[in-house]
Scaffold this motif. Sequence first.
Motif, PDB file in Angstrom:
ATOM      1  N   TRP A  26       0.816  -1.217   0.000  1.00 36.76           N
ATOM      2  CA  TRP A  26       0.000   0.000   0.000  1.00 36.76           C
ATOM      3  C   TRP A  26       0.848   1.264   0.000  1.00 36.76           C
ATOM      4  O   TRP A  26       0.449   2.286  -0.563  1.00 36.76           O
ATOM      5  N   THR A  27       2.035   1.229   0.605  1.00 35.29           N
ATOM      6  CA  THR A  27       2.937   2.382   0.526  1.00 35.29           C
ATOM      7  C   THR A  27       3.361   2.604  -0.917  1.00 35.29           C
ATOM      8  O   THR A  27       3.357   3.734  -1.412  1.00 35.29           O
ATOM      9  N   PHE A  28       3.716   1.532  -1.598  1.00 37.74           N
ATOM     10  CA  PHE A  28       4.117   1.642  -2.999  1.00 37.74           C
ATOM     11  C   PHE A  28       2.977   2.207  -3.846  1.00 37.74           C
ATOM     12  O   PHE A  28       3.188   3.107  -4.665  1.00 37.74           O
ATOM     13  N   ILE A  29       1.778   1.706  -3.654  1.00 39.91           N
ATOM     14  CA  ILE A  29       0.621   2.174  -4.430  1.00 39.91           C
ATOM     15  C   ILE A  29       0.341   3.646  -4.137  1.00 39.91           C
ATOM     16  O   ILE A  29       0.119   4.440  -5.066  1.00 39.91           O
ATOM     17  N   LEU A  30       0.364   4.044  -2.870  1.00 40.45           N
ATOM     18  CA  LEU A  30       0.093   5.439  -2.503  1.00 40.45           C
ATOM     19  C   LEU A  30       1.128   6.383  -3.109  1.00 40.45           C
ATOM     20  O   LEU A  30       0.779   7.416  -3.690  1.00 40.45           O
ATOM     21  N   VAL A  31       2.403   6.036  -2.998  1.00 45.69           N
ATOM     22  CA  VAL A  31       3.451   6.883  -3.568  1.00 45.69           C
ATOM     23  C   VAL A  31       3.292   6.949  -5.088  1.00 45.69           C
ATOM     24  O   VAL A  31       3.443   8.022  -5.694  1.00 45.69           O
ATOM     25  N   ASN A  32       2.944   5.833  -5.719  1.00 45.64           N
ATOM     26  CA  ASN A  32       2.699   5.826  -7.160  1.00 45.64           C
ATOM     27  C   ASN A  32       1.593   6.795  -7.551  1.00 45.64           C
ATOM     28  O   ASN A  32       1.703   7.515  -8.550  1.00 45.64           O
ATOM     29  N   ILE A  33       0.521   6.805  -6.788  1.00 47.01           N
ATOM     30  CA  ILE A  33      -0.604   7.704  -7.077  1.00 47.01           C
ATOM     31  C   ILE A  33      -0.167   9.158  -6.949  1.00 47.01           C
ATOM     32  O   ILE A  33      -0.449   9.983  -7.828  1.00 47.01           O
ATOM     33  N   VAL A  34       0.536   9.479  -5.874  1.00 50.69           N
ATOM     34  CA  VAL A  34       0.992  10.852  -5.655  1.00 50.69           C
ATOM     35  C   VAL A  34       1.952  11.285  -6.771  1.00 50.69           C
ATOM     36  O   VAL A  34       1.807  12.383  -7.329  1.00 50.69           O
ATOM     37  N   VAL A  35       2.912  10.435  -7.107  1.00 47.73           N
ATOM     38  CA  VAL A  35       3.872  10.764  -8.175  1.00 47.73           C
ATOM     39  C   VAL A  35       3.140  10.925  -9.503  1.00 47.73           C
ATOM     40  O   VAL A  35       3.434  11.850 -10.276  1.00 47.73           O
ATOM     41  N   SER A  36       2.176  10.079  -9.784  1.00 46.47           N
ATOM     42  CA  SER A  36       1.433  10.165 -11.041  1.00 46.47           C
ATOM     43  C   SER A  36       0.674  11.482 -11.154  1.00 46.47           C
ATOM     44  O   SER A  36       0.668  12.120 -12.216  1.00 46.47           O
ATOM     45  N   PHE A  37       0.022  11.900 -10.067  1.00 48.37           N
ATOM     46  CA  PHE A  37      -0.673  13.192 -10.081  1.00 48.37           C
ATOM     47  C   PHE A  37       0.311  14.342 -10.274  1.00 48.37           C
ATOM     48  O   PHE A  37       0.055  15.265 -11.046  1.00 48.37           O
ATOM     49  N   ALA A  38       1.441  14.278  -9.592  1.00 46.21           N
ATOM     50  CA  ALA A  38       2.451  15.332  -9.714  1.00 46.21           C
ATOM     51  C   ALA A  38       2.993  15.400 -11.142  1.00 46.21           C
ATOM     52  O   ALA A  38       3.154  16.498 -11.705  1.00 46.21           O
ATOM     53  N   LEU A  39       3.253  14.247 -11.742  1.00 44.99           N
ATOM     54  CA  LEU A  39       3.761  14.235 -13.115  1.00 44.99           C
ATOM     55  C   LEU A  39       2.696  14.698 -14.105  1.00 44.99           C
ATOM     56  O   LEU A  39       3.022  15.323 -15.123  1.00 44.99           O
ATOM     57  N   GLY A  40       1.443  14.420 -13.822  1.00 41.41           N
ATOM     58  CA  GLY A  40       0.354  14.933 -14.657  1.00 41.41           C
ATOM     59  C   GLY A  40       0.321  16.454 -14.634  1.00 41.41           C
ATOM     60  O   GLY A  40       0.124  17.104 -15.670  1.00 41.41           O
ATOM     61  N   TYR A  41       0.546  17.016 -13.458  1.00 43.01           N
ATOM     62  CA  TYR A  41       0.608  18.469 -13.318  1.00 43.01           C
ATOM     63  C   TYR A  41       1.798  19.032 -14.091  1.00 43.01           C
ATOM     64  O   TYR A  41       1.676  20.026 -14.809  1.00 43.01           O
ATOM     65  N   VAL A  42       2.955  18.372 -13.972  1.00 40.82           N
ATOM     66  CA  VAL A  42       4.153  18.795 -14.701  1.00 40.82           C
ATOM     67  C   VAL A  42       3.903  18.704 -16.205  1.00 40.82           C
ATOM     68  O   VAL A  42       4.272  19.615 -16.965  1.00 40.82           O
ATOM     69  N   ASP A  43       3.267  17.625 -16.653  1.00 36.27           N
ATOM     70  CA  ASP A  43       2.944  17.477 -18.073  1.00 36.27           C
ATOM     71  C   ASP A  43       2.088  18.647 -18.572  1.00 36.27           C
ATOM     72  O   ASP A  43       2.294  19.156 -19.675  1.00 36.27           O
ATOM     73  N   GLN A  44       1.135  19.063 -17.760  1.00 35.74           N
ATOM     74  CA  GLN A  44       0.287  20.192 -18.149  1.00 35.74           C
ATOM     75  C   GLN A  44       1.094  21.486 -18.198  1.00 35.74           C
ATOM     76  O   GLN A  44       0.899  22.306 -19.099  1.00 35.74           O
ATOM     77  N   LEU A  45       1.988  21.659 -17.238  1.00 33.02           N
ATOM     78  CA  LEU A  45       2.809  22.874 -17.211  1.00 33.02           C
ATOM     79  C   LEU A  45       3.719  22.996 -18.426  1.00 33.02           C
ATOM     80  O   LEU A  45       3.891  24.095 -18.974  1.00 33.02           O
ATOM     81  N   VAL A  46       4.319  21.887 -18.839  1.00 34.56           N
ATOM     82  CA  VAL A  46       5.266  21.935 -19.955  1.00 34.56           C
ATOM     83  C   VAL A  46       4.583  21.713 -21.303  1.00 34.56           C
ATOM     84  O   VAL A  46       5.236  21.785 -22.336  1.00 34.56           O
ATOM     85  N   GLY A  47       3.288  21.434 -21.291  1.00 36.28           N
ATOM     86  CA  GLY A  47       2.550  21.293 -22.537  1.00 36.28           C
ATOM     87  C   GLY A  47       2.634  19.928 -23.179  1.00 36.28           C
ATOM     88  O   GLY A  47       2.320  19.780 -24.364  1.00 36.28           O
ATOM     89  N   SER A  48       3.023  18.926 -22.440  1.00 36.14           N
ATOM     90  CA  SER A  48       3.124  17.582 -23.010  1.00 36.14           C
ATOM     91  C   SER A  48       1.942  16.685 -22.630  1.00 36.14           C
ATOM     92  O   SER A  48       1.977  15.488 -22.861  1.00 36.14           O
ATOM     93  N   TYR A  49       0.894  17.298 -22.068  1.00 34.65           N
ATOM     94  CA  TYR A  49      -0.296  16.537 -21.671  1.00 34.65           C
ATOM     95  C   TYR A  49      -1.212  16.361 -22.875  1.00 34.65           C
ATOM     96  O   TYR A  49      -1.490  17.306 -23.604  1.00 34.65           O
ATOM     97  N   ASN A  50      -1.683  15.142 -23.098  1.00 34.98           N
ATOM     98  CA  ASN A  50      -2.596  14.842 -24.191  1.00 34.98           C
ATOM     99  C   ASN A  50      -3.967  14.569 -23.582  1.00 34.98           C
ATOM    100  O   ASN A  50      -4.180  13.523 -22.958  1.00 34.98           O
ATOM    101  N   ALA A  51      -4.897  15.497 -23.778  1.00 37.23           N
ATOM    102  CA  ALA A  51      -6.225  15.374 -23.172  1.00 37.23           C
ATOM    103  C   ALA A  51      -6.991  14.162 -23.697  1.00 37.23           C
ATOM    104  O   ALA A  51      -7.737  13.529 -22.953  1.00 37.23           O
ATOM    105  N   GLU A  52      -6.817  13.836 -24.969  1.00 42.81           N
ATOM    106  CA  GLU A  52      -7.514  12.673 -25.534  1.00 42.81           C
ATOM    107  C   GLU A  52      -7.052  11.371 -24.886  1.00 42.81           C
ATOM    108  O   GLU A  52      -7.848  10.496 -24.593  1.00 42.81           O
TER     109      GLU A  52
END
Length: 129
Positions: free
Chosen positions: A24-50
């Motif tokens: 569960w620690t691994f899963i929780l950290v994965n979720i947090v990192v994934s959300f953070a990277l999604g935010y970074v993707d949006q900031l740098v313009g590499s997020y694909n909404a589709e």
Amino acid sequence: MNDFIGVLKKYAVFKGRAGRKEYWTFILVNIVVSFALGYVDQLVGSYNAEAGIGTIGMVYAVAVLVPTLAVSVRRLHDTDKVGWWAFLSIVPLGVIVLLIMQAFEGTKGTNRFGPDPREHQAKSSTFSG
């Protein structure tokens, strides 16, 4: 955080058992990192909404795919189930069933997949001086 790093160190280890805390620690950290990277993707313009994911997030997802599967299999082993149950995640609503199975307490003592990870953790955390 040590549990997260520990799972990454056992990158493709499908044998043995993983306790609830490790999983569960691994899963929780994965979720947090994934959300953070999604935010970074949006900031740098590499997020694909589709696609619903960005380039950085996709690279991370691919990088942790094998360790996620491995820790899931080891967690199932802790509950004395074979790792093939992990394939429930590809069936509709199977992820929910899989998460419920992984939430149960593991087998006390040694089972057919190895020693109890809680006993190993207790032994390694005692001070020998």
